[in-house]
Design a protein around this motif. Structure first.
Motif, short mmCIF file in Angstrom:
data_model
loop_
_atom_site.label_atom_id
_atom_site.label_comp_id
_atom_site.label_asym_id
_atom_site.label_seq_id
_atom_site.Cartn_x
_atom_site.Cartn_y
_atom_site.Cartn_z
N GLU A 164 11.82 12.72 16.95
CA GLU A 164 11.20 11.59 16.75
C GLU A 164 11.35 10.63 15.62
OE1 GLU A 164 6.85 13.14 17.97
OE2 GLU A 164 7.49 14.48 16.39
N PHE A 165 12.61 10.00 16.24
CA PHE A 165 12.96 8.81 15.20
C PHE A 165 12.09 7.90 14.92
CE2 PHE A 165 18.07 9.51 14.42
CZ PHE A 165 17.83 10.71 14.30
N PRO A 166 11.38 7.54 16.05
CA PRO A 166 10.56 6.37 15.50
C PRO A 166 9.36 6.83 14.41
CG PRO A 166 10.74 6.34 17.99
CD PRO A 166 11.44 7.62 17.21
N GLU A 167 9.29 8.05 14.29
CA GLU A 167 8.24 8.49 13.18
C GLU A 167 8.72 8.94 12.09
OE1 GLU A 167 5.67 10.99 15.29
OE2 GLU A 167 5.32 9.89 16.97
N LEU A 168 10.23 8.41 11.73
CA LEU A 168 10.99 8.64 10.50
C LEU A 168 10.73 7.35 9.92
CD1 LEU A 168 13.49 11.14 11.47
CD2 LEU A 168 11.43 11.74 10.51
N CYS A 169 10.40 6.47 10.42
CA CYS A 169 10.27 4.99 9.66
C CYS A 169 9.65 4.84 8.50
CB CYS A 169 9.48 3.97 10.67
SG CYS A 169 9.60 2.19 10.24
N GLY A 170 10.53 4.41 7.46
CA GLY A 170 9.94 4.28 5.96
C GLY A 170 10.54 5.61 5.36
N VAL A 171 10.80 6.57 5.70
CA VAL A 171 11.21 7.66 5.07
C VAL A 171 12.96 7.95 5.15
CG1 VAL A 171 9.27 8.90 4.89
CG2 VAL A 171 10.87 9.51 6.77
N GLU A 172 13.51 6.92 5.92
CA GLU A 172 15.06 7.10 6.17
C GLU A 172 15.84 7.28 4.82
OE1 GLU A 172 13.42 3.75 9.09
OE2 GLU A 172 13.01 4.24 6.93
N GLN A 173 15.51 6.58 3.64
CA GLN A 173 16.33 6.67 2.59
C GLN A 173 16.25 8.21 1.79
OE1 GLN A 173 18.14 3.97 1.42
NE2 GLN A 173 19.01 5.87 0.23
N GLU A 174 15.02 8.73 1.94
CA GLU A 174 14.83 9.78 1.39
C GLU A 174 15.72 11.05 2.34
OE1 GLU A 174 11.60 13.66 1.83
OE2 GLU A 174 10.71 11.66 2.03
N THR A 187 -4.76 -4.27 7.37
CA THR A 187 -3.66 -3.54 6.88
C THR A 187 -2.71 -3.84 8.05
OG1 THR A 187 -5.01 -1.77 5.62
CG2 THR A 187 -2.63 -1.35 6.13
N ALA A 188 -1.54 -4.06 7.71
CA ALA A 188 -0.39 -4.19 8.48
C ALA A 188 0.86 -3.19 8.24
CB ALA A 188 0.17 -5.69 8.72
N HIS A 189 1.65 -2.85 9.13
CA HIS A 189 2.72 -2.04 8.88
C HIS A 189 3.80 -2.51 7.91
CE1 HIS A 189 6.06 0.69 9.74
NE2 HIS A 189 6.98 -0.62 10.01
N GLU A 190 4.26 -1.83 6.95
CA GLU A 190 4.99 -2.12 6.05
C GLU A 190 6.03 -1.11 5.50
OE1 GLU A 190 7.67 -5.30 4.08
OE2 GLU A 190 5.77 -5.46 5.38
N ALA A 191 7.14 -0.91 5.52
CA ALA A 191 7.81 0.34 5.15
C ALA A 191 9.03 0.16 4.14
CB ALA A 191 8.45 1.07 6.48
N ASN A 192 9.46 1.09 3.36
CA ASN A 192 10.38 1.22 2.54
C ASN A 192 11.71 0.56 3.52
OD1 ASN A 192 9.39 1.96 0.18
ND2 ASN A 192 9.31 3.98 1.20
N SER A 193 12.65 0.04 2.62
CA SER A 193 14.11 -0.30 3.43
C SER A 193 15.09 0.86 3.04
CB SER A 193 14.72 -1.74 2.74
OG SER A 193 14.67 -1.65 1.57
N PHE A 194 16.34 0.78 3.69
CA PHE A 194 17.29 1.94 3.35
C PHE A 194 18.51 1.61 3.53
CE2 PHE A 194 16.36 1.85 7.87
CZ PHE A 194 17.58 2.07 8.64
N ILE A 216 0.94 -1.04 0.00
CA ILE A 216 -0.18 0.20 0.06
C ILE A 216 1.05 1.06 -0.11
CG2 ILE A 216 -1.64 1.30 1.39
CD1 ILE A 216 -2.63 -1.35 2.56
N TYR A 217 0.60 2.29 -0.93
CA TYR A 217 1.49 3.43 -1.01
C TYR A 217 0.74 4.61 -0.65
CZ TYR A 217 4.93 0.55 -3.76
OH TYR A 217 5.79 -0.25 -4.06
N MET A 218 1.30 5.59 0.19
CA MET A 218 0.73 6.97 0.21
C MET A 218 2.03 7.95 0.32
SD MET A 218 -1.81 7.10 3.37
CE MET A 218 -1.82 8.61 3.49
N TYR A 219 1.99 9.25 0.00
CA TYR A 219 2.95 10.09 -0.17
C TYR A 219 4.09 9.57 -1.16
CZ TYR A 219 1.20 11.81 4.09
OH TYR A 219 0.12 12.33 5.14
N GLY A 220 3.93 8.55 -1.94
CA GLY A 220 4.69 7.93 -2.84
C GLY A 220 5.53 6.77 -2.39
N SER A 221 5.36 6.46 -0.83
CA SER A 221 6.20 5.48 -0.25
C SER A 221 5.26 4.35 0.22
CB SER A 221 6.80 6.02 0.70
OG SER A 221 7.52 7.30 0.81
N ILE A 222 5.76 3.24 0.43
CA ILE A 222 5.14 2.01 1.19
C ILE A 222 5.00 2.41 2.52
CG2 ILE A 222 5.55 -0.26 1.88
CD1 ILE A 222 7.58 -0.74 -0.36
N VAL A 223 3.57 2.46 3.06
CA VAL A 223 2.93 2.66 4.36
C VAL A 223 2.37 1.53 4.84
CG1 VAL A 223 2.77 5.08 3.92
CG2 VAL A 223 1.05 3.37 3.30
#
Length: 548
Positions: A347-357, A82-89, A57-64
């Motif tokens: 708030e590093f736990p709330e940067l999960c999934g946008v690390e690569q950006e 729906t379960a948590h999934e995020a982009n790797s980095f 599932i994608y939002m903001y152009g990223s996997i959410v």
């Protein structure tokens, strides 16, 4: 913007409901008709195509997230499907190119601040009273009781009058009339401060300093050193017991590291050396009074906006936060950065999934690697105690549309705008480089705002979709609402409303610039934020280790 729904990024396979949508309703999107399979509450998301089990599932152009069961086109996303999934980095790739915003409106603007000898400029002028260990909290409370009313910093408590009225009715046998009582608004006291140029004396009590691992005490000393060095602080009185882990020498070492040329008065008194409690307290009170008399000589003077260090925080977030409030804060951050000021995203736990950006936005590989290391270590420590970033969304977040951490994080990261990342700071490290800084903190609102002030923030923008009564002892906190309903329902805590973005009456750019105008007024002492008016002096150090 369509006023019923929004696709945030062309890559997204879900839409955000901007208003309550009914099951059976047909919407037109991208040349096709979508029949809604469920009631879609405002702020929640629904699929624009059939999603198979396991599909991303994608939002903001990223996997959410990913589908845990099939989700039909027009079906609502929930914690059940729906379960948590995020982009790797990985490593930093490419050179980041940034187009700064137009700063014509602000490049020659100033705020009225307190100029410190080291070149920092405060948005306030506070005196601190700090215990190095929880054993001194009672003595700090005694000093507070002695100073507040006599120096003119006390405030009337309207609820005392309510209790008096209730007690009188009870004594008269009229208990049934208590429900009809109303709060009598306190009449503001005439400004009778003895020291007119001191905005307040703040007391930072805590439960640390001894009993935990030594690293916790060292971190506490680093945090307190950051508060003393913060430009909003004129000086400090520090109470030590004497035998605790958090020794004065550690605090002094941390101060030396942060600012080798510190020229602020720091009064340190040790109870086991002073002898009686009476002697300790009388010495602390006399020395503090005389030092405050000197601090009162500071006066506000014009300062460029480059002297602002802006903390970027969110709490009580909702499904609109990443669409309205956070991007507007991000635009204000970009303007400050373009003006050569500093901003801090935590708030590093709330940067999960946008690390690569964020890694790709780092100005060099060393900074990128530090961020990657801190994120990996933090995530591993959460797993080690039976948790994980996926457990970050609160019940309130979930109820209002943020059902995975990656979904929450993708919106939260918008507070950092689009500017390059110039530095990555571990907890208690001080921001020194102009530009966007990343600071390792928990997602907990108060632990995060506590840390940002300790890293030098002299103003904090705090976005919320649900409403959060949070402030800071030394740094003005400006509350930004993601939606108009909240701003109307809780006007006593909201300073700025970005609901116009959702309603289509305002742009992100307009909101960001209007927000900066408010920042200038608060920084100049012309306007008090709601958190300041309510006396919300929240202070919670982050205890990173286990207790022994």
């Amino acid at each position: 913007m369509n006023h019923k729904f929004l696709q945030i990024h062309p890559k997204d396979n879900v839409l955000v409901a901007l208003t309550d949508l009914k099951s059976g309703e047909t919407i037109e999107f991208s040349g096709k008709s979508i029949v809604l399979r469920d009631n879609i509450p405002a702020k929640h998301k629904f699929a624009i195509a059939d999603l198979a089990k396991g599909e991303l599932i994608y939002m903001y152009g990223s996997i959410v997230g990913k589908a845990m069961s099939p989700i039909s086109m027009g079906g609502v996303l929930t914690v059940s499907n729906t379960a948590h999934e995020a982009n790797s980095f990985g490593q930093k790739t490419g050179e980041y190119q940034w187009s700064p915003p137009d700063i014509t409106r602000f490049e020659n603007r100033t705020f009225m601040g307190f100029h410190r000898p080291d070149g920092q400029v405060g948005t306030g002028n506070y005196w601190l009273v700090i215990p190095l260990v929880f054993c001194e909290n009672r003595n700090v409370a005694t000093i507070k009781d002695a100073f507040m009313e006599e120096l003119g910093f006390g405030k009337q408590n309207p609820y005392k009058s309510l209790v008096q009225q209730m007690a009188n009715l009870y004594k008269q046998g009229q208990k049934d009339d208590i429900e009809n009582l109303s709060i009598e608004k306190a009449i503001p006291k005439e400004d009778n401060r003895l020291f007119k140029n001191i905005d307040g004396i703040k007391f930072l009590t805590h439960e640390g300093g001894c009993g935990g691992i030594r690293k916790d005490s060292e971190s506490l000393c680093g945090l307190l050193a950051g508060y003393i060095n913060n430009p909003n602080v004129a000086g400090a009185t520090v109470l030590s017991l004497g035998c605790q882990n958090a020794q004065p020498s550690i605090l002094e070492g941390k101060l030396q590291t942060i600012n080798p040329n510190l020229q602020k008065p720091v009064i340190i008194l040790e109870q086991q050396k002073e002898g009686t409690e009476e002697n300790l307290l009388s010495q602390a009170i006399k020395k503090t009074f005389l030092a405050m008399a000197e601090a009162d000589k500071y006066e506000r003077a014009p300062a460029p906006l480059s002297k602002i260090t802006l903390g970027l925080e969110c709490g009580g977030s909702d499904g609109f936060s990443g669409i309205s409030a956070n991007p507007a804060v991000g635009h204000a951050s970009d303007i400050i950065v373009a003006l050569k000021g500093k901003t801090i995203l935590s708030e590093f736990p709330e940067l999960c999934g946008v690390e690569q950006e964020l890694i790709n936005r780092c100005t060099n590989t060393g900074i990128a690697e530090k961020f990657s290391h801190l994120m990996t270590a933090y995530a591993a420590s959460a797993v080690a105690v039976g948790s994980g970033f996926d457990m970050n969304p609160s019940p309130g977040n979930i109820k209002d549309g943020l059902i995975t951490d990656a979904m929450k994080s993708s919106g939260a990261a918008k507070k950092g705008g689009t500017s390059p990342v110039v530095d990555v700071l571990d907890y208690t490290e001080y921001a020194t480089k102009p530009g966007l800084n990343l600071l390792c903190t928990p997602g907990n609102d108060v632990e995060s705002t506590t840390a940002m002030a300790g890293s030098g923030a002299n103003i904090i923008l705090f976005t919320t979709g649900l409403g959060t009564p949070t402030g800071n002892p030394i740094t003005p906190v400006i509350k930004v609402s993601s939606n108009t309903k909240l701003a109307v329902r809780m006007p006593d805590i909201i300073d700025f409303n970005t609901g116009g973005v959702i309603e289509g009456t305002k742009t992100i750019k307009e909101m960001g610039e209007e927000m900066l105008e408010l920042i200038i007024k608060v920084a100049s002492g012309e306007v008090k934020s709601k958190a300041m008016e309510l006396g919300q002096d929240d202070f919670i150090p982050w205890k990173r280790g286990v207790s022994l």
